[in-house]
Design a protein around this motif. Structure first.
Motif, PDB file in Angstrom:
ATOM      1  N   PHE A  25      29.913  36.631  16.615  1.00 28.67           N
ATOM      2  CA  PHE A  25      30.661  36.293  15.395  1.00 28.67           C
ATOM      3  C   PHE A  25      31.558  35.082  15.659  1.00 28.67           C
ATOM      4  N   PRO A  26      30.950  33.889  15.854  1.00 27.54           N
ATOM      5  CA  PRO A  26      31.726  32.704  16.228  1.00 27.54           C
ATOM      6  C   PRO A  26      32.746  32.253  15.177  1.00 27.54           C
ATOM      7  N   GLY A  27      32.481  32.548  13.902  1.00 33.86           N
ATOM      8  CA  GLY A  27      33.400  32.113  12.856  1.00 33.86           C
ATOM      9  C   GLY A  27      34.585  33.042  12.644  1.00 33.86           C
ATOM     10  N   LEU A  28      34.584  34.154  13.350  1.00 31.46           N
ATOM     11  CA  LEU A  28      35.623  35.164  13.142  1.00 31.46           C
ATOM     12  C   LEU A  28      36.895  34.881  13.931  1.00 31.46           C
ATOM     13  N   TYR A  29      36.768  34.117  15.014  1.00 28.83           N
ATOM     14  CA  TYR A  29      37.923  33.879  15.884  1.00 28.83           C
ATOM     15  C   TYR A  29      38.162  32.381  16.079  1.00 28.83           C
ATOM     16  N   ARG A  30      39.432  32.016  16.249  1.00 28.38           N
ATOM     17  CA  ARG A  30      39.803  30.607  16.429  1.00 28.38           C
ATOM     18  C   ARG A  30      39.583  30.149  17.870  1.00 28.38           C
ATOM     19  N   GLY A  31      39.476  31.088  18.782  1.00 27.74           N
ATOM     20  CA  GLY A  31      39.272  30.757  20.179  1.00 27.74           C
ATOM     21  C   GLY A  31      39.375  32.003  21.031  1.00 27.74           C
ATOM     22  N   ALA A  32      39.282  31.822  22.336  1.00 26.17           N
ATOM     23  CA  ALA A  32      39.287  32.957  23.248  1.00 26.17           C
ATOM     24  C   ALA A  32      40.604  33.722  23.201  1.00 26.17           C
ATOM     25  N   VAL A  33      41.724  33.000  23.157  1.00 28.09           N
ATOM     26  CA  VAL A  33      43.039  33.665  23.129  1.00 28.09           C
ATOM     27  C   VAL A  33      43.180  34.492  21.860  1.00 28.09           C
ATOM     28  N   ASP A  34      42.766  33.918  20.725  1.00 22.28           N
ATOM     29  CA  ASP A  34      42.831  34.641  19.449  1.00 22.28           C
ATOM     30  C   ASP A  34      41.987  35.906  19.511  1.00 22.28           C
ATOM     31  N   CYS A  35      40.819  35.820  20.140  1.00 25.58           N
ATOM     32  CA  CYS A  35      39.943  36.990  20.267  1.00 25.58           C
ATOM     33  C   CYS A  35      40.577  38.043  21.159  1.00 25.58           C
ATOM     34  N   PHE A  36      41.180  37.629  22.274  1.00 21.47           N
ATOM     35  CA  PHE A  36      41.879  38.561  23.160  1.00 21.47           C
ATOM     36  C   PHE A  36      42.959  39.324  22.391  1.00 21.47           C
ATOM     37  N   VAL A  37      43.800  38.575  21.675  1.00 15.77           N
ATOM     38  CA  VAL A  37      44.951  39.167  20.980  1.00 15.77           C
ATOM     39  C   VAL A  37      44.501  40.095  19.861  1.00 15.77           C
ATOM     40  N   ARG A  38      43.570  39.636  19.047  1.00 12.23           N
ATOM     41  CA  ARG A  38      43.131  40.443  17.904  1.00 12.23           C
ATOM     42  C   ARG A  38      42.375  41.693  18.349  1.00 12.23           C
ATOM     43  N   THR A  39      41.634  41.589  19.432  1.00 11.76           N
ATOM     44  CA  THR A  39      40.952  42.768  19.969  1.00 11.76           C
ATOM     45  C   THR A  39      41.969  43.811  20.409  1.00 11.76           C
ATOM     46  N   TYR A  40      43.027  43.358  21.066  1.00  8.53           N
ATOM     47  CA  TYR A  40      44.071  44.286  21.526  1.00  8.53           C
ATOM     48  C   TYR A  40      44.775  44.930  20.329  1.00  8.53           C
TER      49      TYR A  40
END
Length: 301
Positions: A25-40
């Motif tokens: 889902f590449p369009g769902l996150y702004r970057g790796a840090v955003d994905c880390f934070v939102r997953t948590y």
């Protein structure tokens, strides 16, 4: 090596989870840090470690088969080329041996990665409405769901993509490792005498080369394996072309940074464990008493 591999999986699993989420889902996150934070925030600490059990199984099984086959393929290559010893193999020939060993290793890797990837991206599949909210989340329940819906062959979904990633990938993996070992070997010295730091660096370079070479193929594999939860997916080439048309080439590289960041230390530790284990076994064999060796040879006959 098993303990080292387990440590690598546990320390690198959050990075792998982010990789799979961003690939699928590449369009769902702004970057790796955003994905880390939102997953948590959405799933808690456990969200970073979904898929750890199949990842551990995959790591132990793949490395056991891969390195066992690597030695066998090196010896086969040596015999075909009529060389005296494996030490005479060139970097290219060692890399080719690695590619051959990956053909077999992929057979144990694909089913475990299928379960792992589905667990890692389950939240996103739920948010997208592609699966029900009560979809299974444990490794056992995901495996059981695959068996019920697709039968035993269902575990081979993404097999073509896995081969297309592993075979060329391990050419660069072992090739990068051997090139780096050659560069770090002092004049007149032996590659088998390199210290721990040199082995760590060489393994890290090999792991980084692997992902830099085949990351787009891995992105396609993740899409196929995750989205197959909602129904049968198209093949590798069709999926690749559809991603490029709809999202562009950059979509194939989403999650690359955390992947390389994880690959360098984990593969450095893996190769260090492999070389130390190999040296210990060779040292033990050379020190065995002649009588014991003769007795062992006799028993094998």
């Amino acid at each position: 090596m098993e303990m080292g591999g387990a440590a690598c999986v546990l320390s690198g699993q959050p990075f792998d989870t982010v990789k799979v989420k961003m690939q699928t889902f590449p369009g769902l996150y702004r970057g790796a840090v955003d994905c880390f934070v939102r997953t948590y925030r959405q799933e808690g600490l456990l969200g970073w470690y979904l898929g750890t059990v199949p990842a551990l199984i995959a790591n132990v099984a793949e490395n056991a088969v891969l390195f066992a086959c690597y030695g066998t393929c090196q010896d086969l290559t040596r015999k075909v080329l009529r060389l005296e010893s494996v030490a005479e193999l060139s970097v290219f020939q060692n890399a080719l041996s690695g590619s051959l060993s990956a053909v077999v290793a992929s057979l144990v890797l694909c089913p475990t990665e299928l379960v792992k990837c589905r667990m890692q991206a389950l939240t996103e599949m739920r948010l997208a409405g592609r699966v029900s909210l009560d979809s299974p989340v444990s490794a056992w329940s995901v495996a059981r769901d695959i068996m019920r819906s697709d039968g035993p062959l269902g575990f081979l979904q993404g097999m073509t993509s896995t081969w297309l990633r592993e075979v060329p990938g391990y050419f660069f993996f072992f090739g990068g490792y051997e090139v780096c070992r050659n560069l770090l070997t002092p004049p007149g010295g032996s590659k088998d005498e390199l210290n721990a730091v040199s082995l760590l660096v060489s393994g890290g370079v090999g792991g980084s080369f692997f992902w830099l070479a085949v990351y787009p193929v891995d992105s396609v594999k993740s899409r196929i394996q995750v989205l197959s939860m909602a129904g049968r997916q198209a093949g590798f080439l069709t999926t690749l072309l559809s991603i490029i048309r709809a999202e562009g080439v950059p979509a194939l590289y989403c999650g690359l940074a955390p992947t390389v960041l994880r690959a360098f230390p984990s593969n450095g530790a893996l190769f260090l464990a492999y070389e130390w284990t190999r040296r210990a076994l060779l040292s033990g064999a050379s020190k065995s008493p002649p009588d014991a060796k003769h007795e062992s040879d006799h028993s094998h006959r």
